[in-house]
Each structure stands twice: as structure tokens, then as C-alpha cells.
Design a protein around this motif. Structure first.
Motif, short mmCIF file in Angstrom:
data_model
loop_
_atom_site.label_atom_id
_atom_site.label_comp_id
_atom_site.label_asym_id
_atom_site.label_seq_id
_atom_site.Cartn_x
_atom_site.Cartn_y
_atom_site.Cartn_z
N SER A 8 37.19 41.43 44.75
CA SER A 8 38.20 40.96 43.79
C SER A 8 39.11 39.95 44.45
CB SER A 8 39.04 42.14 43.31
OG SER A 8 39.85 42.61 44.38
N GLY A 9 39.95 39.36 43.63
CA GLY A 9 40.91 38.38 44.14
C GLY A 9 41.95 39.01 45.05
N ALA A 10 42.48 40.15 44.61
CA ALA A 10 43.49 40.83 45.42
C ALA A 10 42.90 41.20 46.78
CB ALA A 10 44.00 42.07 44.70
N ASN A 13 42.70 38.24 49.00
CA ASN A 13 44.01 37.90 49.56
C ASN A 13 44.45 38.91 50.62
OD1 ASN A 13 44.39 35.52 48.15
ND2 ASN A 13 45.30 36.54 46.38
N PHE A 49 51.19 34.11 41.76
CA PHE A 49 50.51 35.39 41.49
C PHE A 49 49.38 35.55 42.50
CE2 PHE A 49 47.31 38.15 39.69
CZ PHE A 49 48.08 39.24 39.32
N HIS A 50 49.39 36.67 43.22
CA HIS A 50 48.36 36.87 44.25
C HIS A 50 47.62 38.20 44.13
CE1 HIS A 50 49.51 33.14 46.09
NE2 HIS A 50 50.77 33.53 46.18
N GLY A 51 47.96 39.04 43.13
CA GLY A 51 47.19 40.27 42.95
C GLY A 51 48.08 41.47 42.75
N GLU A 71 48.97 28.96 45.72
CA GLU A 71 47.91 28.49 44.82
C GLU A 71 48.09 26.98 44.68
OE1 GLU A 71 48.39 31.29 41.10
OE2 GLU A 71 50.12 31.41 42.42
N GLU A 106 48.59 32.11 36.56
CA GLU A 106 49.37 33.13 35.84
C GLU A 106 50.81 32.68 35.64
OE1 GLU A 106 46.07 34.96 35.66
OE2 GLU A 106 47.79 35.96 34.75
N ASP A 130 45.21 30.27 47.84
CA ASP A 130 44.66 31.24 46.90
C ASP A 130 43.98 30.45 45.79
OD1 ASP A 130 44.18 32.98 44.83
OD2 ASP A 130 46.08 34.06 45.02
N VAL A 156 41.65 31.79 43.86
CA VAL A 156 40.98 32.81 43.06
C VAL A 156 40.75 32.30 41.63
CG1 VAL A 156 41.32 35.09 42.01
CG2 VAL A 156 41.74 34.76 44.45
N GLN A 157 41.75 31.60 41.09
CA GLN A 157 41.61 31.08 39.73
C GLN A 157 41.14 29.63 39.71
OE1 GLN A 157 44.34 31.04 35.65
NE2 GLN A 157 44.63 32.58 37.19
N LYS A 202 37.36 35.51 40.88
CA LYS A 202 37.12 35.30 39.44
C LYS A 202 35.72 34.79 39.04
CE LYS A 202 41.61 35.70 37.46
NZ LYS A 202 42.76 35.73 38.34
C1 LIG Z 1 43.50 36.75 39.17
C2 LIG Z 1 44.17 36.30 40.41
C3 LIG Z 1 44.31 37.15 41.52
C4 LIG Z 1 43.91 38.60 41.49
O1 LIG Z 1 42.55 38.76 41.31
P1 LIG Z 1 41.97 40.25 40.98
O2 LIG Z 1 40.49 40.01 40.98
O3 LIG Z 1 42.52 40.62 39.65
O4 LIG Z 1 42.41 41.13 42.05
C5 LIG Z 1 44.86 36.63 42.67
N1 LIG Z 1 45.27 35.35 42.73
C6 LIG Z 1 45.16 34.51 41.69
C7 LIG Z 1 45.62 33.10 41.83
C8 LIG Z 1 44.63 34.96 40.48
O5 LIG Z 1 44.54 34.13 39.44
#
Ligand SMILES: *Cc1c(COP(=O)(O)O)cnc(C)c1O
Length: 398
Positions: A105-107, A110, A135-137, A187, A192, A220, A222-223, A249
Motif C-alpha cells: 500500500s501507499g502508507a 511511505n 497526505f501520506h497515509g 508530494e 488529497e 510521495d 503514490v497518487q 495506487k
Molecule cells: C493514497 C495515498 C497514500 C496512502 O496510500 P494507501 O494505499 O491508502 O495506504 C499516501 N500518499 C498519497 C500521496 C496518497 O495519495
């Protein structure tokens, strides 16, 4: 037959109430379309929150999942598997990275980045500075890194060593750096937080501060990663190279997976025993990710994302001109698109999203400032036109 109503009642009885859900149970997806339990169709501009980049039930991904599931589902990281190796080779061939750690997962990605930054740095250097609005998780450390107080409430004491610099203020950021700082985490575009891009000069300033003070720069993505912004990773468009990058993601188009990418030198701080994940690099998720990357990296795919994103933003700007009391502008990168609401518009943000839902369009309201659109990257211009036309009708109702 299970109806939306029946499934909502059953679900509400059994789930911890962490989500406020729409009164719909999704049963089937295809491309950018979803169908609920009552047979209603939706045009999906959420894509599972920027996850299903190739849309729902993409035949190539389904095939990769089924093929791998028939061979081997899990063996633990005590052994090598080919899908894991292929995935790491592909990501490394198309990025600054030399080493990849896989998780779910993203969290979790991180968390790995935070732990790596700390163990790599001298023992007295442990503080990580992130930005307000980030937003980091949702794990304790990533919540602590998240620069939005609403996510902290009720969970104190949070892990120590996380500071938040005011968004856009390099001077304030530099003032926070001291001899115990090890990294800056951000990010490239706050998803978010309201589809808020960080200016190129700002990010380059952050990188310069990292160089000056000997800090690691953690992105980060993730998104923003996996083609969402029109390049495989957003950093490529910014003239910046992070030291550590996290992704998740869209990496496997819907199967749970995350990754942390870094250089060989920094990666060397992790040795057997320092970090691990039981499911991390699961062969089925990795096979789906390899198939996803093959499509995203094919000729013309990312250029098309860029073009459709520019078209979408231009159409939203036209709406902002038509409805200046509600919409002020459009922003974003690639197909991570936000329609920024005015103060008056913000008051109606949730209502706008709900009315769009009633019309069969999925989107959300991010950071209490922007309507966020993260459609599958395969969305067509015609589908964008449908969304924009429906949004115009909804805005006209206010
Ligand atoms: C969604 C998101 C996360 C968390 O990801 P999860 O898979 O829900 O743990 C972390 N950082 C960013 C930038 C995100 O958009």
C-alpha cells in the motif's frame, strides 16, 4: 437478487464505520463504466481513487492475474519469483531508481521510506519535514507525516520527529531544518490536499535545501505515479530527482501493491532483518503490475494522457468562465485534475458531488477546495465531454 438497499443495510451492520459510503454497491465494471446492484450505470471519474488507471476489468490485466494465480499465488520473500523480478527491472529501467522494495500500500511504502531515511542517516538525525496540506497515509507514522490536523485528532501521542512546513514557504522550511533533520518528504502535487500542484521553482528550492543541508528528498508519488500525470512519474516533468520515491495506487491497476524506489547507495542501509513485508511483492500483484506497466509504457499512451488532461482542464476552465461564482479555475497534471471552487462553491462542494452521483458520475471533493477527477487513463474525449456537460447542468442548479 441483492439490491443496493439490502447490501447497504447488511454492510452497515457489520463494518467498523470508517467510511461514509454512497448508497450503492458496485457489482461490475468495464472500462470507465461501473454498474451497481440495482443495474444503474456510472461513468467513473474516481477509478478507485486513482487506482484503476487502465479502467475496470481490463482483459490484459485479468489475463495476467488469472495466469499467475494458476501458477503460484504466494511463497514469501524467502524465495525469488519471476514476476517480482520483472516488475523491479521494468520500474528501474524507466526511472532514476536502482533498487526497489515491494509492499502492499501507499502508507506501507511511505513507512519504508521513513525507516530507510532514518537508518541511512546518522543516529542523531531522525526528523522528517513534510508540508502542510499533505497526505501520506493512515498508519501512525504516516499520519504524523501528514500535514493536516484533522487526521491527527484523537491519535496522539503520534510518533516523534515529524514537522510540517507551511505550504509554499521555502524560508520557513529552511528555518525548521536543524542538525537532527534527515529528510524532506513531499508530494509533487498534493492529491488529497485538493489537487494542489507544487510550483517547479518551489520543488527545485526544496531540492536545493536538501543538497545544502545534506538531507534526503523523498517524493510521495503514490497518487501522481504510474502515468497519472502524463509521465511515468511526476518528477520527470519537474527537473528534479528525488533520493527516495514511493508508489502504490495504480501500480497493479487495482491489486494491492506498493513500492519504494531508491539508489543503490541509500538502499544499502537496509540489510536482511531491517525491514520486511509478508505479502510484499506478491506474485499475482506483481504479474498484474508488469502487465499494467507494459500498457502504460507503450508508445503514445502517456502522450495521450497528457493531451486528454490538457483538454479536460481547458473544458473546466470554460466552465469556470460560465460559473465564476462557483468555480475559480482548473489545475492539475495530466489526468489528475481539479476544478477549484470559489468560497461560495466550497459551501456546495459536497452537494455538487452528490448531484453528480445522482446523475451517474463518480468524482469527489478534495481538501475542501477542489472537485477532483482521476478517471481511468483510458478515458475518452467523449467521456470527458459527458462529464463536463453533466457538471455544467449541476452547476446551473446553484
Ligand atoms: C493514497 C495515498 C497514500 C496512502 O496510500 P494507501 O494505499 O491508502 O495506504 C499516501 N500518499 C498519497 C500521496 C496518497 O495519495
Amino acid at each position: 437478487m441483492n439490491s443496493n438497499k439490502e447490501l447497504k443495510e447488511r454492510g452497515d451492520k457489520v463494518f467498523v464505520g470508517t467510511y461514509s459510503r454512497y448508497p450503492a454497491a458496485m457489482v461490475k465494471g468495464s472500462g470507465c463504466r461501473l454498474t451497481d446492484a440495482d443495474g444503474r450505470q456510472y461513468l467513473d471519474f474516481m477509478a478507485g481513487i486513482a487506482v484503476c488507471a487502465l479502467g475496470h476489468a481490463h482483459p490484459k490485466i485479468t489475463e495476467a492475474i488469472c495466469r499467475q494465480a494458476g501458477e503460484l499465488v504466494h511463497v514469501s520473500n524467502l524465495y525469488y519469483t519471476l514476476p517480482q523480478i520483472e516488475l523491479a527491472e521494468t520500474i528501474i529501467a524507466h526511472s532514476f531508481g536502482e533498487k526497489l522494495f515491494l509492499c502492499n500500500s501507499g502508507a506501507e511504502a511511505n513507512e519504508a521510506a521513513i525507516k530507510l531515511a532514518r537508518i541511512y542517516s546518522a543516529a542523531e538525525r531522525y526528523k522528517i519535514i513534510s508540508l502542510s496540506g499533505s497526505f501520506h497515509g493512515r498508519t501512525l507514522a504516516t499520519v504524523a507525516a501528514t500535514g493536516q490536523p484533522k487526521f491527527h485528532k484523537g491519535f496522539q501521542p503520534l510518533p516523534e520527529g515529524f514537522l510540517h512546513a507551511p505550504f509554499g514557504d521555502l524560508l520557513a522550511l529552511e528555518e525548521m531544518i536543524d542538525s537532527s533533520t534527515c529528510a524532506i518528504l513531499c508530494e509533487p502535487l498534493q492529491g488529497e490536499g485538493g489537487v494542489r500542484p507544487l510550483a517547479k521553482e518551489y520543488l527545485q528550492g526544496i531540492q536545493a535545501l536538501c543538497k545544502k543541508h545534506g538531507l534526503l528528498l523523498i517524493f510521495d508519488e503514490v497518487q501522481t505515479g504510474m502515468g497519472r500525470t502524463g509521465s511515468l512519474f511526476a518528477y520527470e516533468q519537474l527537473g528534479i530527482q528525488p533520493d527516495i520515491l514511493t508508489m502504490a495506487k495504480a501500480l497493479a491497476n487495482g491489486l494491492p501493491i506498493g513500492g519504494m524506489l531508491t539508489s543503490e547507495k541509500i538502499a544499502a542501509a537496509f540489510v536482511p532483518g531491517t525491514h520486511a513485508s509478508t505479502f510484499g511483492g506478491n506474485p499475482v500483484a506483481c504479474a498484474a503490475a508488469v502487465a499494467t506497466l507494459k500498457i502504460i509504457l507503450a508508445d503514445g499512451f502517456l502522450a495521450d494522457v497528457m493531451q486528454k488532461g490538457a483538454y479536460f482542464q481547458a473544458e473546466l476552465r470554460k466552465l469556470a468562465q460560465r460559473f465564476p461564482a462557483l468555480l475559480s479555475s482548473a489545475r492539475g497534471m495530466g489526468l489528475l485534475v481539479g476544478a477549484v471552487l470559489t468560497e461560495q462553491g466550497v459551501a456546495h462542494g459536497t452537494a455538487i458531488v452528490n448531484k453528480m452521483f445522482d446523475r451517474g458520475f463518480l468524482m469527489n471533493f478534495a481538501g475542501n477546495v477542489a472537485l477532483r477527477f482521476v478517471p481511468p487513463l483510458i478515458v475518452t474525449k467523449e467521456e470527458i465531454d459527458l462529464l463536463v456537460a453533466a457538471l455544467a447542468e449541476v452547476l446551473a442548479e446553484f
